[in-house]
Structure formats: C-alpha cells, structure tokens
Design an enzyme around this catalytic site. Sequence first.
Site, PDB file in Angstrom:
ATOM      1  N   HIS A 121       1.204   5.011  -2.382  1.00 44.17           N
ATOM      2  CA  HIS A 121       0.641   5.859  -3.437  1.00 44.17           C
ATOM      3  C   HIS A 121       1.753   6.561  -4.197  1.00 44.17           C
ATOM      4  O   HIS A 121       2.603   7.233  -3.595  1.00 44.17           O
ATOM      5  CB  HIS A 121      -0.308   6.897  -2.843  1.00 44.17           C
ATOM      6  CG  HIS A 121      -1.587   6.307  -2.311  1.00 44.17           C
ATOM      7  ND1 HIS A 121      -2.733   6.253  -3.067  1.00 44.17           N
ATOM      8  CD2 HIS A 121      -1.875   5.752  -1.113  1.00 44.17           C
ATOM      9  CE1 HIS A 121      -3.700   5.684  -2.343  1.00 44.17           C
ATOM     10  NE2 HIS A 121      -3.199   5.364  -1.157  1.00 44.17           N
ATOM     11  N   ASP A 133       1.693   9.219  -6.094  1.00 45.00           N
ATOM     12  CA  ASP A 133       1.666  10.670  -5.941  1.00 45.00           C
ATOM     13  C   ASP A 133       1.861  11.108  -4.496  1.00 45.00           C
ATOM     14  O   ASP A 133       1.841  12.307  -4.206  1.00 45.00           O
ATOM     15  CB  ASP A 133       0.380  11.264  -6.517  1.00 45.00           C
ATOM     16  CG  ASP A 133      -0.871  10.547  -6.036  1.00 45.00           C
ATOM     17  OD1 ASP A 133      -0.774   9.383  -5.609  1.00 45.00           O
ATOM     18  OD2 ASP A 133      -1.969  11.145  -6.105  1.00 45.00           O
ATOM     19  N   GLU A 192     -10.747   3.179   7.319  1.00 43.56           N
ATOM     20  CA  GLU A 192      -9.726   4.168   7.680  1.00 43.56           C
ATOM     21  C   GLU A 192     -10.402   5.361   8.342  1.00 43.56           C
ATOM     22  O   GLU A 192     -10.270   5.578   9.541  1.00 43.56           O
ATOM     23  CB  GLU A 192      -8.943   4.611   6.450  1.00 43.56           C
ATOM     24  CG  GLU A 192      -7.860   5.644   6.756  1.00 43.56           C
ATOM     25  CD  GLU A 192      -7.194   6.190   5.502  1.00 43.56           C
ATOM     26  OE1 GLU A 192      -6.129   6.824   5.643  1.00 43.56           O
ATOM     27  OE2 GLU A 192      -7.733   6.023   4.394  1.00 43.56           O
ATOM     28  N   HIS A 232       0.853  -1.196   0.000  1.00 45.07           N
ATOM     29  CA  HIS A 232       0.000   0.000   0.000  1.00 45.07           C
ATOM     30  C   HIS A 232       0.886   1.242   0.000  1.00 45.07           C
ATOM     31  O   HIS A 232       1.338   1.727   1.040  1.00 45.07           O
ATOM     32  CB  HIS A 232      -0.906  -0.010   1.238  1.00 45.07           C
ATOM     33  CG  HIS A 232      -2.016   1.002   1.186  1.00 45.07           C
ATOM     34  ND1 HIS A 232      -3.348   0.659   1.306  1.00 45.07           N
ATOM     35  CD2 HIS A 232      -2.009   2.342   1.028  1.00 45.07           C
ATOM     36  CE1 HIS A 232      -4.096   1.740   1.221  1.00 45.07           C
ATOM     37  NE2 HIS A 232      -3.295   2.790   1.062  1.00 45.07           N
TER      38      HIS A 232
END
Length: 359
Positions: free
Chosen positions: A21, A23, A208, A19
């Site tokens: 990202h 960006d 989350e 996990h």
Amino acid sequence: MPTPMTPEAIRRAPKVLLHDHLDGGLRPQTVIELADTIGYPDLPTTDPAALGTWFRDAADSGSLVRYLETFAHTCGVMQSEQALVRVAAEAAEDLAADGVVYAEVRYAPELFEPSGLSLEQVVEAVQEGFRLGERNTGNKIRIGTLLCAMRQNEGWLRIAELAVRYRDAGVIGFDIAGPEAGFPPTRGLDAFEYLRQQNAHFTIHAGEAFGLPSIWEAIQHCGTDRLGHGVRIVDDITRDADGSVHIGRLAGFVRDKRIPLEMCPSSNVQTGAAKSIAEHPIGLLTDLRFRVTVNTDNRLMSGCTMSSEFAALHEAFGYGWADMQWFTVNAMKSAFIGSDERLALINEVIKPGYAELMA
C-alpha cells in the site's frame, strides 16, 4: 557452495511484490517533512525514529480496524499533488534498494479527494512519481499500480472505471480495501462485472479479518484473479492426529485453479490473522503447494521490507534460496502485466539472480 542467507544476500536477491500500500510505506522523515509543510498538527512525535516506532506499535494491536486507523496520519500529509509525487517516487526508490525488481503498489484515490484534488489529478500525480522513482533507480524496478475502492464507501464502479481509463498509463488493476467484516465484496458486483467486460484485472482483499465466506464471495460471485491475503483459506483444511491433511472443497478449488494468495506474514500477525510468523498458515499452504506469494502490505506500519519478510520466513521455516525463488516466480507469474513481460523478468532477471546465489 550456495551463498549464505545473510541479510545483505537476501537484499540482493531479485524479489517481486504484489501487495504493498502506497500510504502504508512512507519514510518517517517524509511524514514529518510533509506535515511541517502543510501545518499538519496531529503527529504523535516529530522524531523520525520515534515516529517509525509509534506506527509499528499502534499497528501491533491484533485488530484490523485499529491497524487501519494509523493511515489517518499518512493520508493526512499526502493531500497534494507534490506530496503524492514525492511519496510515489520514494516508494519506487526504497523498493529497488531492497532488491525488488517488479512491484504492484496500490492505493485508494478517493482518500485524497478531501483536499480538493480530482481523481484524475491523484492518479496522474502518483504515476508521475512512480516514473520518476523508476528513473532515479536506473530503471532497476518496474512499478504497476492498483487502484482501490474503499469497501465501506459507495462508488466502487467509478474507481473501476478510473482504473480502466488509466490502464495504458501504468494502472494495471483494481482492488477493494478497508474493513472486511460487514462489507462483503458482493456490495460492488456492478464494478466487478464492468471490469470483466473490459478484460481488466482485479484482486480482492479477502480472508484476512473475515473467514471463508469472504473468500468464497470474492471468487465465485466476483471472479477475482487473486486473493489479497487469503489467510483464512486454512480454515478449510484439517489435519488428523496422524498428520494426514484433508483439503475442503473451497481450498481445493483455490489450489486447483492456482488462484494466487497475496500473503503478508508480519502484517497478518499484527492484525491477528496469525498468532506468529512460525504459526502463520503460509507454512502449511507452501507445503501443500498453493500459489503462495510473499508481500509486505504496509512497510511503515509493519516495520518490514521484502528482505525482512524473507529473513523471518527463513528463520521460522528454514526456507532457502530455492524456496525464495519459488515464491518470487509464483508472484511474477501472478502479476497483472503481459505474459511476455512476465516471462522476460523470470528468465532474464529472477532465475539468473537465484542461480548465482545457489551456485
């Protein structure tokens, strides 16, 4: 005697990341240089150290919505094929330098359409960058790509179709990202049905910023393979005054089915999903032997690496090499590549690496 768990030793340990990202992991210097190239005027500072601090401070608000606002700057400077290639290549290089041997990096192609790029151009540029980065590391790392649909937007199905179209080019799965509250995963049931029909893998950000209903929908309505974060599964676990633990039906289902939890400790503290690393549910969930994995989420915004996450867990919970190996094998077992490839990395890279550290 086992190797002491120093920062350098932790960095050398083979790690698996599910996990992360794209960006959310840029180098501050790269952000500044890309901004200068295109004349992007909105950066708060052009000093690399100060910019890195700004991203961490801006993300450290206790709000997922505020946390997500920091991506306006990183996405703002990534609106060209050249920028996407560079950022992807540097991501592979940085992860390999941190001892990551396998990583699944995700991003939302639609965020790069405003500049006029097609979805296909975005995917092909990112894949070119990952392959370049792998070669630059001497193939010490393998990168798989997850394509995200933004849950607040329409058109999840077109991103799911894009993921399937490029699955023989290194795109190994699908995800939905963005603000969780108010945008349940059931908004895109057609996308998840399509992915199941195509024998494709997907994970869903759930549990989350929102609670058990988000997790329940992701599993029971959408059929997710993994849970992105999944922190709030702890809401279905109670502990009596005498210390005895009671696991609810949903939490028990997650544990029994070995549904992987993509836990991101530092990020979860920043967004308010946990009060501190020491109070993070990862401790209880690890004790109860859920399928827990450790991840970075956004390395720039959290100022973290896989090594720093493991070091923080070592300090908070006393985890040693055996625990690190357990987390790493959990992650490798849960990856979206083929079984033979997963077993090869476990048996030929991960276990020998930890055996050396534990000897």
